[in-house]
Design a protein around this motif. Sequence first.
Motif, PDB file in Angstrom:
ATOM      1  N   PRO A 154       0.836  -1.201   0.000  1.00 30.88           N
ATOM      2  CA  PRO A 154       0.000   0.000   0.000  1.00 30.88           C
ATOM      3  C   PRO A 154       0.870   1.250   0.000  1.00 30.88           C
ATOM      4  N   MET A 155       1.246   1.699  -1.186  1.00 34.81           N
ATOM      5  CA  MET A 155       2.135   2.859  -1.321  1.00 34.81           C
ATOM      6  C   MET A 155       1.342   4.059  -1.813  1.00 34.81           C
ATOM      7  N   GLY A 156       1.349   5.144  -1.059  1.00 38.01           N
ATOM      8  CA  GLY A 156       0.669   6.351  -1.486  1.00 38.01           C
ATOM      9  C   GLY A 156      -0.826   6.302  -1.226  1.00 38.01           C
ATOM     10  N   GLU A 157      -1.497   7.388  -1.548  1.00 36.00           N
ATOM     11  CA  GLU A 157      -2.929   7.511  -1.259  1.00 36.00           C
ATOM     12  C   GLU A 157      -3.760   6.550  -2.093  1.00 36.00           C
ATOM     13  N   LYS A 158      -3.600   6.602  -3.417  1.00 38.24           N
ATOM     14  CA  LYS A 158      -4.382   5.722  -4.275  1.00 38.24           C
ATOM     15  C   LYS A 158      -3.914   4.281  -4.141  1.00 38.24           C
ATOM     16  N   GLY A 159      -2.604   4.102  -4.009  1.00 36.24           N
ATOM     17  CA  GLY A 159      -2.070   2.748  -3.880  1.00 36.24           C
ATOM     18  C   GLY A 159      -2.593   2.039  -2.642  1.00 36.24           C
ATOM     19  N   THR A 160      -2.750   2.770  -1.544  1.00 40.41           N
ATOM     20  CA  THR A 160      -3.290   2.174  -0.324  1.00 40.41           C
ATOM     21  C   THR A 160      -4.750   1.783  -0.505  1.00 40.41           C
ATOM     22  N   ALA A 161      -5.527   2.666  -1.124  1.00 43.22           N
ATOM     23  CA  ALA A 161      -6.944   2.368  -1.364  1.00 43.22           C
ATOM     24  C   ALA A 161      -7.100   1.171  -2.292  1.00 43.22           C
ATOM     25  N   ASP A 162      -6.291   1.112  -3.346  1.00 38.23           N
ATOM     26  CA  ASP A 162      -6.361  -0.006  -4.291  1.00 38.23           C
ATOM     27  C   ASP A 162      -5.972  -1.317  -3.615  1.00 38.23           C
ATOM     28  N   TRP A 163      -4.938  -1.252  -2.779  1.00 35.39           N
ATOM     29  CA  TRP A 163      -4.455  -2.458  -2.090  1.00 35.39           C
ATOM     30  C   TRP A 163      -5.522  -3.009  -1.143  1.00 35.39           C
ATOM     31  N   LEU A 164      -6.147  -2.132  -0.389  1.00 31.64           N
ATOM     32  CA  LEU A 164      -7.189  -2.579   0.542  1.00 31.64           C
ATOM     33  C   LEU A 164      -8.390  -3.149  -0.214  1.00 31.64           C
ATOM     34  N   GLU A 165      -8.724  -2.547  -1.333  1.00 30.27           N
ATOM     35  CA  GLU A 165      -9.829  -3.070  -2.144  1.00 30.27           C
ATOM     36  C   GLU A 165      -9.477  -4.435  -2.714  1.00 30.27           C
ATOM     37  N   ALA A 166      -8.225  -4.597  -3.119  1.00 29.45           N
ATOM     38  CA  ALA A 166      -7.785  -5.903  -3.634  1.00 29.45           C
ATOM     39  C   ALA A 166      -7.845  -6.971  -2.548  1.00 29.45           C
ATOM     40  N   LEU A 167      -7.448  -6.617  -1.324  1.00 27.17           N
ATOM     41  CA  LEU A 167      -7.537  -7.575  -0.216  1.00 27.17           C
ATOM     42  C   LEU A 167      -8.986  -7.989   0.033  1.00 27.17           C
ATOM     43  N   LYS A 168      -9.853  -7.021   0.002  1.00 31.11           N
ATOM     44  CA  LYS A 168     -11.262  -7.280   0.313  1.00 31.11           C
ATOM     45  C   LYS A 168     -11.891  -8.216  -0.693  1.00 31.11           C
ATOM     46  N   ASN A 169     -11.552  -8.064  -1.968  1.00 31.96           N
ATOM     47  CA  ASN A 169     -12.225  -8.812  -3.032  1.00 31.96           C
ATOM     48  C   ASN A 169     -11.282  -9.733  -3.788  1.00 31.96           C
ATOM     49  N   ALA A 170     -10.239 -10.229  -3.127  1.00 33.61           N
ATOM     50  CA  ALA A 170      -9.247 -11.061  -3.797  1.00 33.61           C
ATOM     51  C   ALA A 170      -9.876 -12.325  -4.363  1.00 33.61           C
ATOM     52  N   ASP A 171      -9.409 -12.690  -5.571  1.00 32.16           N
ATOM     53  CA  ASP A 171      -9.852 -13.961  -6.148  1.00 32.16           C
ATOM     54  C   ASP A 171      -8.676 -14.933  -6.132  1.00 32.16           C
TER      55      ASP A 171
END
Length: 408
Positions: A240-257
Amino acid sequence: MKQAQRVLSTYAVDMFGIASSLFELGGLVVMHDADGCNSTYDTHDEPRWYDTPSMVYISGLREIDTIQGNDQRLIDNIAEVVEATQPKFVAIGGSPMPNAIGTDFKAIERLVAARTGLPTLGFRTDGIHSYLPGAGGAYVWLAQHFVKPSQHMPQKPAKRVNLLGLTPLDFSVVGNATTLKKIVTDAGFTLQSSWSMGDTLDQIATAANADVNAVVSSTGFYAAQYLRDTYGIPYVVGLPMGEKGTADWLEALKNADASYLTGLKGDEKYIKAHYALADLNAWKTEQAYDDTDCDVLVIGEPVYLHSMKALLEKEFGFAKVRLLCPMADAPQWLLKGIETASVEDVIRRECRKARQVIADPIYARLLPDEKEKFISLPHEAYSGRHYHAEMPIFVGPGFTGWLKEKLK
């Protein structure tokens, strides 16, 4: 002479990767090497050495034992220490000399296990490869021997997270590990286990109860594959690097396939579920396949590289970001889209092409007349604790502001 290093350092070696990944877990870690060589590890690559109890020892390999192949002394000494310290497991790895004489670490593993009754890892490290396959192999061994079966299938959206590949070699002890954990818990996730800073072997044994694995460095990649194939746990590769990177990373964790790589959707055909670490011998030829100039060249470990590229492109708008990894023994799927080079002249040439370079400060020595183009981001596995005071917290939204001040 082409491969002689006049300026650059070397990365922490495979045995140090094993020691770092197992440091806090209550096991006996034995480096089969000459007296005094443990100081290379504890004074350069292990910032926890002075304030965290551990059992990382050197075997005191002697010249006569090397010549005669006297492995019995090593086995006897380990058995004696086990009786005195009562560790939870034993891990044994070698240095260049045991590798050169063909020491059979798997045979030593079986003999030590039979003698002590403890889970034992014997890994033929050679002190030549990087820390990545060493720590990666140790993590797979932990997963195979200590992780207990889960009572339920992974849920979606995910709630419970394992952090895989968290060691000071990539994160130091300046606050990156605690910040990373806080990002996870503040987002409403439960931190199931942390491999392997600030956690215990008993907690790591519950890792199969997680809904998703976060691979935060290359050292955790093979363990993520094993846990996916054994327990059906999907994984996300990235930071989770940076503002958008952190949001994207958390979203990926939540909905990982099945799998996800920061900035790149995972493609199953590129993933090989092999845990024997054939990549230990997978050194590739030097390559520099892009001869054009670039906005930014980033040098380092693959997961960090992919995450940094996503940050530079999405938040800073750089169109041309090149990635270079000096460790070709990293998991091969993670090297997709990354150039590999370890020869000093090749890396110097690639740095000269870039308008800016983000790398450990040692790399700035390659171009002493162009030091202003280098952005210092120290890497513990490379420069040790020499630049410890300069290490930033590079995870989380706050990293955007830090990097913005450095970029031109």
